[in-house]
Design an enzyme around this catalytic site. Structure first.
Site, short mmCIF file in Angstrom:
data_model
loop_
_atom_site.label_atom_id
_atom_site.label_comp_id
_atom_site.label_asym_id
_atom_site.label_seq_id
_atom_site.Cartn_x
_atom_site.Cartn_y
_atom_site.Cartn_z
N CYS A 1 10.38 7.79 -11.00
CA CYS A 1 10.00 7.36 -12.36
C CYS A 1 10.27 8.50 -13.36
O CYS A 1 10.50 9.64 -12.97
CB CYS A 1 8.54 6.95 -12.38
SG CYS A 1 7.42 8.36 -12.40
N GLU B 1 -1.39 8.01 6.10
CA GLU B 1 0.04 8.07 6.41
C GLU B 1 0.90 8.23 5.16
O GLU B 1 1.73 7.39 4.83
CB GLU B 1 0.47 6.82 7.18
CG GLU B 1 -0.11 6.77 8.56
CD GLU B 1 0.56 5.74 9.46
OE1 GLU B 1 1.26 4.85 8.94
OE2 GLU B 1 0.37 5.84 10.68
N PHE C 1 -2.37 -9.95 13.48
CA PHE C 1 -2.07 -10.07 14.92
C PHE C 1 -1.78 -8.71 15.56
O PHE C 1 -1.36 -8.64 16.71
CB PHE C 1 -0.90 -11.03 15.14
CG PHE C 1 -1.24 -12.45 14.75
CD1 PHE C 1 -2.30 -13.11 15.35
CD2 PHE C 1 -0.53 -13.11 13.75
CE1 PHE C 1 -2.65 -14.40 14.98
CE2 PHE C 1 -0.86 -14.40 13.38
CZ PHE C 1 -1.93 -15.05 14.00
N CYS D 1 9.18 8.88 -5.32
CA CYS D 1 9.20 8.08 -6.55
C CYS D 1 10.26 8.67 -7.48
O CYS D 1 10.52 9.87 -7.46
CB CYS D 1 7.82 8.14 -7.19
SG CYS D 1 7.74 7.35 -8.82
N CYS E 1 8.21 11.59 -12.75
CA CYS E 1 8.67 12.37 -11.60
C CYS E 1 9.94 13.15 -11.95
O CYS E 1 10.12 14.28 -11.51
CB CYS E 1 8.90 11.46 -10.38
SG CYS E 1 7.36 10.97 -9.58
N GLU F 1 -4.82 7.46 15.43
CA GLU F 1 -4.57 6.03 15.66
C GLU F 1 -3.67 5.87 16.88
O GLU F 1 -2.72 6.64 17.07
CB GLU F 1 -3.81 5.40 14.47
CG GLU F 1 -4.62 5.21 13.22
CD GLU F 1 -3.77 4.57 12.13
OE1 GLU F 1 -2.80 3.85 12.43
OE2 GLU F 1 -4.07 4.82 10.95
N GLU G 1 -1.65 -7.52 9.06
CA GLU G 1 -1.81 -7.04 10.44
C GLU G 1 -2.80 -7.87 11.24
O GLU G 1 -3.42 -7.37 12.17
CB GLU G 1 -2.19 -5.57 10.41
CG GLU G 1 -1.02 -4.74 9.91
CD GLU G 1 -1.33 -3.27 9.74
OE1 GLU G 1 -2.45 -2.95 9.31
OE2 GLU G 1 -0.45 -2.46 10.02
N ARG H 1 0.86 -1.19 0.00
CA ARG H 1 0.00 0.00 0.00
C ARG H 1 0.89 1.23 0.00
O ARG H 1 2.11 1.13 0.16
CB ARG H 1 -0.89 -0.01 1.24
CG ARG H 1 -0.07 -0.04 2.52
CD ARG H 1 -0.89 0.07 3.78
NE ARG H 1 -0.03 -0.04 4.95
CZ ARG H 1 -0.45 0.14 6.19
NH1 ARG H 1 -1.70 0.42 6.42
NH2 ARG H 1 0.38 0.03 7.20
C1 GLA Z 1 -0.32 2.82 10.63
C2 GLA Z 1 -1.41 2.64 9.59
C3 GLA Z 1 -2.43 1.62 9.99
C4 GLA Z 1 -1.76 0.41 10.59
C5 GLA Z 1 -0.91 0.83 11.75
C6 GLA Z 1 -0.21 -0.31 12.44
O1 GLA Z 1 -0.61 3.73 11.59
O2 GLA Z 1 -2.05 3.86 9.29
O3 GLA Z 1 -3.16 1.27 8.82
O4 GLA Z 1 -0.97 -0.19 9.62
O5 GLA Z 1 0.10 1.68 11.28
O6 GLA Z 1 0.52 0.10 13.54
ZN ZN Z 2 6.78 8.81 -10.24
#
Ligand code: GLA
Ligand code: ZN
Length: 666
Positions: free
Chosen positions: A162, A155, A365, A160, A165, A315, A363, A116
């Site tokens: 490429c 986050e 766990f 990049c 860019c 978070e 994730e 991601r």
């Molecule tokens: C980040 C991400 C979340 C998750 C947590 C895990 O804060 O935004 O999606 O992956 O880390 O700690």
């Molecule tokens: Zn790029």
């Protein structure tokens, strides 16, 4: 108008990331989630952070039914929604059909579909696909009564390399320098024969296989990519704003050096938010619980300072993340204490990643409110319920502000430049650590601290501390001069004021443009090996100095401390100089914290700054305050497992291990 719905929630937000699209074939789980959320005092969830493939399973085919019913059901149950745009994670069809949406690494290898947050922020097709999905979400939900905030992407970080860019980078440089001659001048490119004859010769820097020798170029690439990312976020905000003008937007930031200048990003946002995962209890003999609390507090104060307003803890984790080297459970009491710390620092929320653990995926766990056992009869769930109760009890604090007379300058451009330059110590530079150490010593003075950049407004502060401000933008010396002239107190430390914004060394003695303000000239800097130290004497006591020792020529300053060893024994190590109505201090080395605590206490007293509490630091006890309508809320927090006692006015307050207290003073 924009904050009306958000402000209509009386009290703090409590909740977190909720990913019900993993359980659409299990309606009984969704029912149970709502039951447990209500039990835990959850009043908000963040939906859809990575839901793109559930919204658009194949290109151009959209399905939002599940989200419609989720939003309705949450609202019916008194739970509000922060709705995310899904650009942080994309469906596999995207990369297959449009490989250029994927990021290219420094070594010019394109990512395959994976993970991601690895898109190319220049990619026109990616931006277009993001615009379409964002507009669909905004059009469909802007009036939904559950919606209180937009959460742009997730986050955001990284760069990049490429071809697109590279093109955009060249255009950015053209805009900045105008002519290739000016770029060559600023990059000092005659050295090692690096003169460019045409813009097309410029490539982004790359470790191992590319340019690493032109520091101005390295810095510019970081700036360019930061601008590009801010522009990417801006475009997402515009897509949302096309249909939804009266709901605030944020993006969850999480790291000071995520490849984006957060000071710039903050300008695009209505409110700031942060994801915080401290490594509680992971201390060895060098990192104590207090150190961990200081570092968490630094991030929280940093986030509040982004807009100098209360912010949102977007978070955190009620138990433990899965990605640490050692995943230690939060000890009893720590979840509540760390949540109180966020509120004490100006947060309007305590939110978690995530509500329920998924059965699969990276994730599975990672700590969550509800584990695979699906039960509310767990320690973690009870801890979360307790936070819910305490937040409700103290809901009147929402909206209270932090007033700081002290600002610590922690500047993204400066630290980017320090990371790139070659000199002094090139392995363990310890520059960022030095800022954190000043911050830790300030917390021990029980004062509120804002963390700002050199581009920010200094007025309103009484004390400005800029440790190793190596890079001075053109206007910085004048800003500092005026600040001192008008009665401000400023502390600069070793290796400050050496280069301009392109990392081109200033002629003359550092700190550039301020020799007369500080009454000193920095002539040369000695570096010490990691296991070496010098000592200084300050007010009759001896303290260690590590890493760097600045050798000063005095020109009017009054020496306050002296080196005790080596060939510079007897030379000034800390100086003070009156200028205008203010005072300029220079700290010539990387001093141990015990010195900083003594020194800052002297400076703060002399500057007439009133601390939150006028008591000496009680070991492991952090104190913060928020104010609202003439009422002051004082937060006392004990980060030790032992009992601590702190005096407030006439009374001793006994705090149990990991205990805390909030005092209301009218
Ligand atoms: C980040 C991400 C979340 C998750 C947590 C895990 O804060 O935004 O999606 O992956 O880390 O700690
Ligand atoms: Zn790029």
């Amino acid at each position: 108008m924009k904050y009306e719905k958000l402000e209509s929630i009386k009290g703090f937000l409590h909740g977190g990331d909720y990913n019900p699209d993993q359980w659409l074939d299990r309606p009984e789980i969704l029912d149970e989630d709502i039951r447990l959320m209500k039990q835990a005092g959850v009043n908000v969830v963040t939906l859809g952070v990575f839901s793109w493939s559930s919204y658009e399973p194949t290109e151009g085919v959209f399905q939002f039914d599940w989200l419609d019913s989720m939003m309705d059901r949450l609202y019916e149950n008194g739970i509000h929604v922060i709705l995310a745009t899904p650009s942080g994670g994309k469906p596999p069809w995207m990369a297959k059909k449009y490989p250029e949406t994927m990021r290219m690494r420094e070594d010019r290898v394109r990512h395959h579909y994976s993970d991601r947050e690895n898109q190319c922020n220049s990619s026109k097709i990616y931006r277009e696909k993001v615009r379409i999905i964002d507009e669909k979400l905004a059009e469909r939900y802007h009036n939904h009564p559950a919606l209180i905030m937009w959460h742009i992407s997730n986050e955001i970080y990284g760069t990049c390399h490429c071809p697109q860019c590279q093109e955009n980078f060249r255009a950015w440089l053209k805009q900045k320098y105008g002519t290739i001659e000016e770029l060559n001048r600023q990059y000092w490119s005659r050295f090692w024969s690096h003169q460019y004859s045409d813009w097309s010769e410029i490539e982004s820097p790359a470790a191992g296989i590319g340019e690493q020798a032109v520091h101005g170029l390295i810095l510019d690439y970081k700036r360019f990519y930061s601008d590009l990312t801010v522009d990417f976020i801006r475009q997402e905000i515009q897509a949302i704003r096309r249909y939804s003008r009266d709901i605030p937007v944020t993006t969850n930031t999480f790291h000071h050096d995520c490849g984006v200048n957060l000071a710039d990003l903050a300008k695009e946002l209505d409110v700031a938010s942060w994801d915080l995962y401290p490594r509680w209890h992971c201390g060895d003999d060098k990192t104590t619980e207090w150190d961990c609390a200081v570092s968490a507090s630094f991030d929280l104060d940093y986030c509040r300072s982004m807009k100098r307003q209360p912010f949102y803890l977007m978070e955190s984790v009620p138990s433990v993340p899965s990605q640490f080297a050692v995943c230690k459970l939060k000890r009893p009491g720590m979840h509540l204490l760390s949540s109180i710390q966020a509120i004490a620092s100006g947060s309007e929320s305590v939110q978690y990643f995530q509500w329920r653990k998924g059965r699969g995926g990276y994730e599975k766990f990672h700590g969550a409110v509800i584990s695979h056992n699906g039960s509310g009869e767990t320690r973690v769930f009870r801890d979360v319920c307790k936070v819910g109760r305490v937040l409700k009890e103290w809901k009147e604090i929402k909206g209270a502000v932090t007033e700081s007379k002290v600002a610590l300058v922690y500047d993204w451009e400066n630290f980017s430049a320090l990371a790139g330059q070659v000199s002094l110590k090139n392995k363990k530079k310890n520059f960022r650590e030095m800022v954190q150490e000043y911050y830790g010593a300030l917390l021990k003075q029980y004062v509120s601290v804002d963390i700002i950049s050199q581009n920010d407004d200094f007025s309103g502060y009484q004390l400005l501390i800029a440790p190793n401000l190596y890079l001075f933008r053109d206007e910085t010396p004048e800003k500092i001069r005026r600040f001192v002239e008008e009665g401000g107190n400023v502390i600069l430390s070793v290796y400050s004021g050496l280069v301009n914004e392109n990392d081109l060394a200033y002629e003359g003695y550092p700190p550039h443009g301020l020799n007369d303000v500080f009454g000193i000239r920095s002539e040369e800097v000695d570096s010490l090996c990691d296991d070496e130290y010098n000592t200084i004497t300050y007010r009759g006591k001896s303290y260690r100095v590590m890493d760097y020792c600045d050798l000063l020529q005095e020109d009017g300053a009054e020496p306050m401390a002296f080196y005790e060893r080596d060939f510079y024994k007897g030379m000034a190590a800390v100086t003070r100089h009156s200028y205008g109505r203010g005072t300029a201090y220079y700290v010539a080395g990387h001093m141990e914290e015990a010195f900083l605590v003594e020194f800052l206490s002297d400076v703060i007293r002399k500057a007439g700054i009133t601390p939150i509490l006028e008591v000496p630091y009680v070991s492991d006890v952090m104190v913060k305050e928020r104010k609202k309508n003439g009422t002051r809320y004082l937060f006392l927090m004990n980060f030790s497992m032992e009992t601590r006692t702190i005096r407030v006015g006439e009374h001793d307050h006994v705090l149990d291990g990991y205990g805390w207290e909030i005092l209301k003073q009218c």
